[in-house]
Design an enzyme around this catalytic site. Sequence first.
Site, PDB file in Angstrom:
ATOM      1  N   LEU A   1      -0.847  12.274   2.990  1.00  0.00           N
ATOM      2  CA  LEU A   1      -1.756  12.281   1.847  1.00  0.00           C
ATOM      3  C   LEU A   1      -3.044  11.513   2.093  1.00  0.00           C
ATOM      4  O   LEU A   1      -4.021  11.706   1.375  1.00  0.00           O
ATOM      5  CB  LEU A   1      -1.040  11.708   0.619  1.00  0.00           C
ATOM      6  N   GLY A   2      -3.066  10.646   3.087  1.00  0.00           N
ATOM      7  CA  GLY A   2      -4.283   9.900   3.370  1.00  0.00           C
ATOM      8  C   GLY A   2      -3.983   8.545   3.964  1.00  0.00           C
ATOM      9  O   GLY A   2      -2.822   8.155   4.135  1.00  0.00           O
TER      10      GLY A   2
ATOM     11  N   GLY B   1      -5.731   4.274   4.563  1.00  0.00           N
ATOM     12  CA  GLY B   1      -6.729   3.264   4.218  1.00  0.00           C
ATOM     13  C   GLY B   1      -6.570   2.086   5.151  1.00  0.00           C
ATOM     14  O   GLY B   1      -5.854   2.161   6.156  1.00  0.00           O
ATOM     15  N   THR B   2      -7.212   0.983   4.828  1.00  0.00           N
ATOM     16  CA  THR B   2      -7.127  -0.196   5.685  1.00  0.00           C
ATOM     17  C   THR B   2      -5.717  -0.779   5.685  1.00  0.00           C
ATOM     18  O   THR B   2      -5.305  -1.402   6.656  1.00  0.00           O
ATOM     19  CB  THR B   2      -8.106  -1.274   5.211  1.00  0.00           C
ATOM     20  N   PHE B   3      -4.971  -0.564   4.603  1.00  0.00           N
ATOM     21  CA  PHE B   3      -3.628  -1.134   4.467  1.00  0.00           C
ATOM     22  C   PHE B   3      -2.582  -0.343   5.248  1.00  0.00           C
ATOM     23  O   PHE B   3      -1.555  -0.864   5.659  1.00  0.00           O
ATOM     24  CB  PHE B   3      -3.210  -1.149   2.990  1.00  0.00           C
ATOM     25  N   GLY B   4      -2.777   0.974   5.410  1.00  0.00           N
ATOM     26  CA  GLY B   4      -1.775   1.832   6.030  1.00  0.00           C
ATOM     27  C   GLY B   4      -1.990   3.280   5.634  1.00  0.00           C
ATOM     28  O   GLY B   4      -3.120   3.707   5.402  1.00  0.00           O
TER      29      GLY B   4
ATOM     30  N   VAL C   1      -0.400   6.853   3.309  1.00  0.00           N
ATOM     31  CA  VAL C   1       0.430   7.342   2.216  1.00  0.00           C
ATOM     32  C   VAL C   1       0.892   8.749   2.579  1.00  0.00           C
ATOM     33  O   VAL C   1       0.076   9.601   2.935  1.00  0.00           O
ATOM     34  CB  VAL C   1      -0.329   7.365   0.877  1.00  0.00           C
TER      35      VAL C   1
ATOM     36  N   LYS D   1       4.075   4.708   0.516  1.00  0.00           N
ATOM     37  CA  LYS D   1       3.002   3.918   1.120  1.00  0.00           C
ATOM     38  C   LYS D   1       3.578   3.189   2.329  1.00  0.00           C
ATOM     39  O   LYS D   1       4.468   2.351   2.188  1.00  0.00           O
ATOM     40  CB  LYS D   1       2.463   2.927   0.084  1.00  0.00           C
TER      41      LYS D   1
ATOM     42  N   ASP E   1      -8.654  -6.584  -8.857  1.00  0.00           N
ATOM     43  CA  ASP E   1      -9.324  -5.552  -8.052  1.00  0.00           C
ATOM     44  C   ASP E   1      -9.340  -4.210  -8.779  1.00  0.00           C
ATOM     45  O   ASP E   1      -9.006  -3.167  -8.192  1.00  0.00           O
ATOM     46  CB  ASP E   1      -8.644  -5.406  -6.683  1.00  0.00           C
TER      47      ASP E   1
END
Length: 405
Positions: free
Chosen positions: A90-91, A93-96, A98, A113, A210
């Site tokens: 699904l995509g 990001g900086t965290f990991g 999904v 996630k 945030d």
Amino acid sequence: MIAAMESHYLHGYETDRLRRKYRRQENKPSGRKRRRSTSPRRSAKRTSRDHDKYHRSKRSKSPREVDSEGHLKFKIGDCIGGKYEIVDNLGEGTFGKVVQCIKRGHKTPVAVKIVKGIDRYTDAAKIEVKILQKLRDHDPYDESGCIHMLDWFEHHRHICIVFQLMGLSVYDHMKQSGYKPFNVEAVRAISYQLLRATRFMHDMKLTHTDLKPENMLFKYKLLPSSEPHDGQEADISLIDFGSATFEHEHHSGTVSTRHYRAPEVILEHQWSHACDLWSIGCIMFELLTGVTMFQTHSNFEHLCMMQHILGPIPKCLLEGSKKLKYFNESSLVNLDWSSSEGQYIINNCKPLRYYQRDYSTELQQIFNLMEGLLQYDPKERLTCSQALRHPFFDHYILKKRNSPH
């Protein structure tokens, strides 16, 4: 992760080099002999233990399991956690990353996630799991508007968190539609949902820190050309509680993504729940206009934009601040308005009411609400409960009461 792998392989190379050195010394015809262990059994045991530890470390940090950025490597059809089959990516990001998964024995898809297997991300994920567990304990029927954690587990040193599969984030929906503004009905519905979820957190003595369109997911999938207008279509869930902070915990000096950061945070004062309300005011403006209110990357420029849009910062907020170098004696940001930076702000930032297209009751109400959320002084800023009682939401609340859902 990369540094650890390099250290590991260098250690192996160093061990081989030393072994060759000792062999050369043993084969020399003369010279001092290398001291041998007085306990061959213990030496052999230690060597065996070090050998096993070496190979366990090599397996746990194998480059085949992660990519160069620390993401878990996987392919469609892989099973993680022993029960979740990956069916789509699904995509990331900086965290990991999904991924969409199907749990064995179930048909309903879920979102998982997968956090990077790097210490700082792993530690943040463990904190997020604890917060999600507390949110779930206080909201067993998933009615708060905060994302509901279904499960979590560890897979090859990667923390994995399982959620209900949602639609796009509010930001991604705006991006796909060319940053087209939402109509007033949609702004009303989304803002109400956001304030309601935030009030739930604040009642738990928890500040999100945030809030932004990227961290708001629609519960239902929408086409890029469509937009939520009322009812269930506008339901959102808040996500990303990795930086959420309880009242009794240590408060970091800097929180929030730059564009949604409250003035008390920039001026390095103590912050609390009110910083979330400032973020919500910025989000509402973005939903209504399609543009970010404070498109900047520096504290100085940010404060200049605030004063150009919202008026002078009160002197009471400057007392004790470490950012007084930005201000002159009249408490105005000391900017050369003829400079390129000053001209950019003049051309791109207008007073808040400039963006009010007409004088309809709805727009009067929404701008009045935003002004209440964007008060410089946190003590003067509206709370979630006060904002939810604003006349702007009367029509939405009445509609919800009469809805058959």
